[in-house]
Design a protein around this motif. Structure first.
Motif, PDB file in Angstrom:
ATOM      1  N   ALA A  19     -11.577   6.266  -7.568  1.00 14.73           N
ATOM      2  CA  ALA A  19     -12.729   5.973  -8.420  1.00 14.73           C
ATOM      3  C   ALA A  19     -13.236   4.574  -8.083  1.00 14.73           C
ATOM      4  O   ALA A  19     -12.768   3.583  -8.630  1.00 14.73           O
ATOM      5  CB  ALA A  19     -12.333   6.073  -9.884  1.00 14.73           C
ATOM      6  N   LEU A  20     -14.180   4.501  -7.168  1.00 16.37           N
ATOM      7  CA  LEU A  20     -14.694   3.221  -6.696  1.00 16.37           C
ATOM      8  C   LEU A  20     -15.342   2.435  -7.834  1.00 16.37           C
ATOM      9  O   LEU A  20     -15.197   1.217  -7.921  1.00 16.37           O
ATOM     10  CB  LEU A  20     -15.699   3.447  -5.564  1.00 16.37           C
ATOM     11  CG  LEU A  20     -16.221   2.222  -4.843  1.00 16.37           C
ATOM     12  CD1 LEU A  20     -15.080   1.491  -4.168  1.00 16.37           C
ATOM     13  CD2 LEU A  20     -17.257   2.628  -3.819  1.00 16.37           C
ATOM     14  N   ALA A  50     -14.511   2.168 -10.804  1.00 18.69           N
ATOM     15  CA  ALA A  50     -13.545   1.598 -11.743  1.00 18.69           C
ATOM     16  C   ALA A  50     -12.850   0.371 -11.188  1.00 18.69           C
ATOM     17  O   ALA A  50     -12.024  -0.227 -11.879  1.00 18.69           O
ATOM     18  CB  ALA A  50     -12.504   2.652 -12.103  1.00 18.69           C
ATOM     19  N   ALA A  51     -13.172  -0.037  -9.967  1.00 21.65           N
ATOM     20  CA  ALA A  51     -12.510  -1.197  -9.359  1.00 21.65           C
ATOM     21  C   ALA A  51     -12.865  -2.466 -10.122  1.00 21.65           C
ATOM     22  O   ALA A  51     -14.005  -2.675 -10.534  1.00 21.65           O
ATOM     23  CB  ALA A  51     -12.923  -1.322  -7.900  1.00 21.65           C
ATOM     24  N   ALA A  52     -11.860  -3.302 -10.344  1.00 25.56           N
ATOM     25  CA  ALA A  52     -12.059  -4.553 -11.070  1.00 25.56           C
ATOM     26  C   ALA A  52     -11.281  -5.662 -10.377  1.00 25.56           C
ATOM     27  O   ALA A  52     -10.365  -5.404  -9.596  1.00 25.56           O
ATOM     28  CB  ALA A  52     -11.607  -4.396 -12.515  1.00 25.56           C
ATOM     29  N   LEU A  53     -11.638  -6.901 -10.681  1.00 24.18           N
ATOM     30  CA  LEU A  53     -10.979  -8.074 -10.115  1.00 24.18           C
ATOM     31  C   LEU A  53     -10.562  -8.986 -11.256  1.00 24.18           C
ATOM     32  O   LEU A  53     -11.318  -9.199 -12.204  1.00 24.18           O
ATOM     33  CB  LEU A  53     -11.948  -8.819  -9.179  1.00 24.18           C
ATOM     34  CG  LEU A  53     -11.466 -10.162  -8.632  1.00 24.18           C
ATOM     35  CD1 LEU A  53     -10.294  -9.952  -7.663  1.00 24.18           C
ATOM     36  CD2 LEU A  53     -12.605 -10.888  -7.958  1.00 24.18           C
ATOM     37  N   SER A  54      -9.347  -9.506 -11.165  1.00 24.56           N
ATOM     38  CA  SER A  54      -8.864 -10.466 -12.152  1.00 24.56           C
ATOM     39  C   SER A  54      -7.940 -11.454 -11.458  1.00 24.56           C
ATOM     40  O   SER A  54      -7.384 -11.155 -10.402  1.00 24.56           O
ATOM     41  CB  SER A  54      -8.114  -9.761 -13.278  1.00 24.56           C
ATOM     42  OG  SER A  54      -6.903  -9.216 -12.785  1.00 24.56           O
ATOM     43  N   PRO A  55      -7.761 -12.629 -12.061  1.00 21.07           N
ATOM     44  CA  PRO A  55      -6.736 -13.534 -11.532  1.00 21.07           C
ATOM     45  C   PRO A  55      -5.363 -12.877 -11.671  1.00 21.07           C
ATOM     46  O   PRO A  55      -5.142 -12.066 -12.578  1.00 21.07           O
ATOM     47  CB  PRO A  55      -6.850 -14.769 -12.438  1.00 21.07           C
ATOM     48  CG  PRO A  55      -8.203 -14.677 -13.051  1.00 21.07           C
ATOM     49  CD  PRO A  55      -8.528 -13.230 -13.139  1.00 21.07           C
ATOM     50  N   ALA A  56      -4.437 -13.222 -10.791  1.00 19.76           N
ATOM     51  CA  ALA A  56      -3.131 -12.566 -10.787  1.00 19.76           C
ATOM     52  C   ALA A  56      -2.374 -12.771 -12.085  1.00 19.76           C
ATOM     53  O   ALA A  56      -1.631 -11.892 -12.511  1.00 19.76           O
ATOM     54  CB  ALA A  56      -2.302 -13.083  -9.610  1.00 19.76           C
ATOM     55  N   ASP A  57      -2.575 -13.894 -12.767  1.00 22.22           N
ATOM     56  CA  ASP A  57      -1.835 -14.161 -13.999  1.00 22.22           C
ATOM     57  C   ASP A  57      -2.630 -13.841 -15.258  1.00 22.22           C
ATOM     58  O   ASP A  57      -2.194 -14.145 -16.361  1.00 22.22           O
ATOM     59  CB  ASP A  57      -1.380 -15.621 -14.030  1.00 22.22           C
ATOM     60  CG  ASP A  57      -2.543 -16.602 -13.906  1.00 22.22           C
ATOM     61  OD1 ASP A  57      -3.666 -16.154 -13.597  1.00 22.22           O
ATOM     62  OD2 ASP A  57      -2.325 -17.808 -14.109  1.00 22.22           O
ATOM     63  N   ALA A  58      -3.813 -13.221 -15.111  1.00 15.16           N
ATOM     64  CA  ALA A  58      -4.649 -12.920 -16.282  1.00 15.16           C
ATOM     65  C   ALA A  58      -5.355 -11.584 -16.108  1.00 15.16           C
ATOM     66  O   ALA A  58      -6.571 -11.530 -15.940  1.00 15.16           O
ATOM     67  CB  ALA A  58      -5.654 -14.046 -16.502  1.00 15.16           C
ATOM     68  N   PHE A  82      -4.402   6.335 -13.236  1.00 13.86           N
ATOM     69  CA  PHE A  82      -3.504   5.220 -12.981  1.00 13.86           C
ATOM     70  C   PHE A  82      -4.264   4.127 -12.241  1.00 13.86           C
ATOM     71  O   PHE A  82      -5.302   4.383 -11.625  1.00 13.86           O
ATOM     72  CB  PHE A  82      -2.292   5.670 -12.146  1.00 13.86           C
ATOM     73  CG  PHE A  82      -1.382   6.592 -12.897  1.00 13.86           C
ATOM     74  CD1 PHE A  82      -0.343   6.079 -13.656  1.00 13.86           C
ATOM     75  CD2 PHE A  82      -1.573   7.964 -12.855  1.00 13.86           C
ATOM     76  CE1 PHE A  82       0.495   6.925 -14.355  1.00 13.86           C
ATOM     77  CE2 PHE A  82      -0.737   8.807 -13.549  1.00 13.86           C
ATOM     78  CZ  PHE A  82       0.304   8.290 -14.300  1.00 13.86           C
ATOM     79  N   THR A  83      -3.747   2.931 -12.297  1.00 12.10           N
ATOM     80  CA  THR A  83      -4.373   1.787 -11.641  1.00 12.10           C
ATOM     81  C   THR A  83      -3.387   1.166 -10.672  1.00 12.10           C
ATOM     82  O   THR A  83      -2.218   0.995 -11.001  1.00 12.10           O
ATOM     83  CB  THR A  83      -4.777   0.728 -12.689  1.00 12.10           C
ATOM     84  OG1 THR A  83      -5.653   1.326 -13.633  1.00 12.10           O
ATOM     85  CG2 THR A  83      -5.471  -0.451 -12.038  1.00 12.10           C
ATOM     86  N   VAL A  84      -3.864   0.819  -9.496  1.00  9.65           N
ATOM     87  CA  VAL A  84      -3.042   0.094  -8.529  1.00  9.65           C
ATOM     88  C   VAL A  84      -3.523  -1.353  -8.514  1.00  9.65           C
ATOM     89  O   VAL A  84      -4.724  -1.621  -8.555  1.00  9.65           O
ATOM     90  CB  VAL A  84      -3.121   0.734  -7.120  1.00  9.65           C
ATOM     91  CG1 VAL A  84      -4.523   0.690  -6.560  1.00  9.65           C
ATOM     92  CG2 VAL A  84      -2.161   0.072  -6.186  1.00  9.65           C
ATOM     93  N   HIS A  85      -2.583  -2.258  -8.530  1.00 13.83           N
ATOM     94  CA  HIS A  85      -2.921  -3.678  -8.485  1.00 13.83           C
ATOM     95  C   HIS A  85      -2.520  -4.215  -7.115  1.00 13.83           C
ATOM     96  O   HIS A  85      -1.360  -4.138  -6.739  1.00 13.83           O
ATOM     97  CB  HIS A  85      -2.170  -4.432  -9.587  1.00 13.83           C
ATOM     98  CG  HIS A  85      -2.502  -3.952 -10.952  1.00 13.83           C
ATOM     99  ND1 HIS A  85      -3.518  -4.494 -11.708  1.00 13.83           N
ATOM    100  CD2 HIS A  85      -1.963  -2.967 -11.698  1.00 13.83           C
ATOM    101  CE1 HIS A  85      -3.583  -3.869 -12.856  1.00 13.83           C
ATOM    102  NE2 HIS A  85      -2.651  -2.929 -12.879  1.00 13.83           N
TER     103      HIS A  85
END
Length: 142
Positions: free
Chosen positions: A87-88, A90-98, A54-57
């Motif tokens: 899982a360090l 697997a961490a990713a960054l994205s804009p909140a709307d994209a 699972f992913t937490v945003h």
């Protein structure tokens, strides 16, 4: 509800759990004393599904993409110290709307002993495994 008078209950509740005491005859299911009772609920027919990922945003504000990346790396590293099962890599960054524009935060290159590099993505020099004395590998300063 016939046959459930207190005199009938006195025969089957001589021991804890409603089972008869020693030498008092069959239990409430007609089993001999010491016999294993049949389970009331059957086991599931299908095997349990394997654990899923699972992913937490986490949302936060930053003046720009460079500062957002720096904050996100700090948050991910801090959370991995508190909860090592995360899982360090697997961490990713994205804009909140994209969310479809997510970029990896950490290198994740696989080393000779199947460890993963935990340096930030695009780092110069050697790759480094997790931990203070983690294995270093790669091209180095070239």
């Amino acid at each position: 509800m016939r046959g459930s008078s207190s005199s009938r209950w006195g025969r089957t509740t001589g021991a804890p759990g409603g089972r008869p005491g020693p030498g008092r005859g069959p239990g409430p299911l007609g089993l001999a004393p010491g016999a294993a009772e049949a389970p009331l609920i059957a086991p599931p027919r299908r095997p349990a599904p394997p654990p899923r990922h699972f992913t937490v945003h986490l949302g936060f504000t930053a003046p720009g993409p460079a500062q957002a990346r720096e904050l996100a790396v700090g948050y991910a590293e801090a959370l991995s110290l508190l909860r090592p099962e995360l899982a360090l890599g697997a961490a990713a960054l994205s804009p909140a709307d994209a969310w479809h524009r997510a970029e990896r935060l950490f290198c994740g290159a696989v080393g000779p002993d199947a460890e993963h590099c935990v340096d930030v993505a695009g780092h110069p020099g050697f790759h480094h495994a997790a931990g203070p004395g983690g294995l270093g590998w790669g091209d180095g300063d070239s």
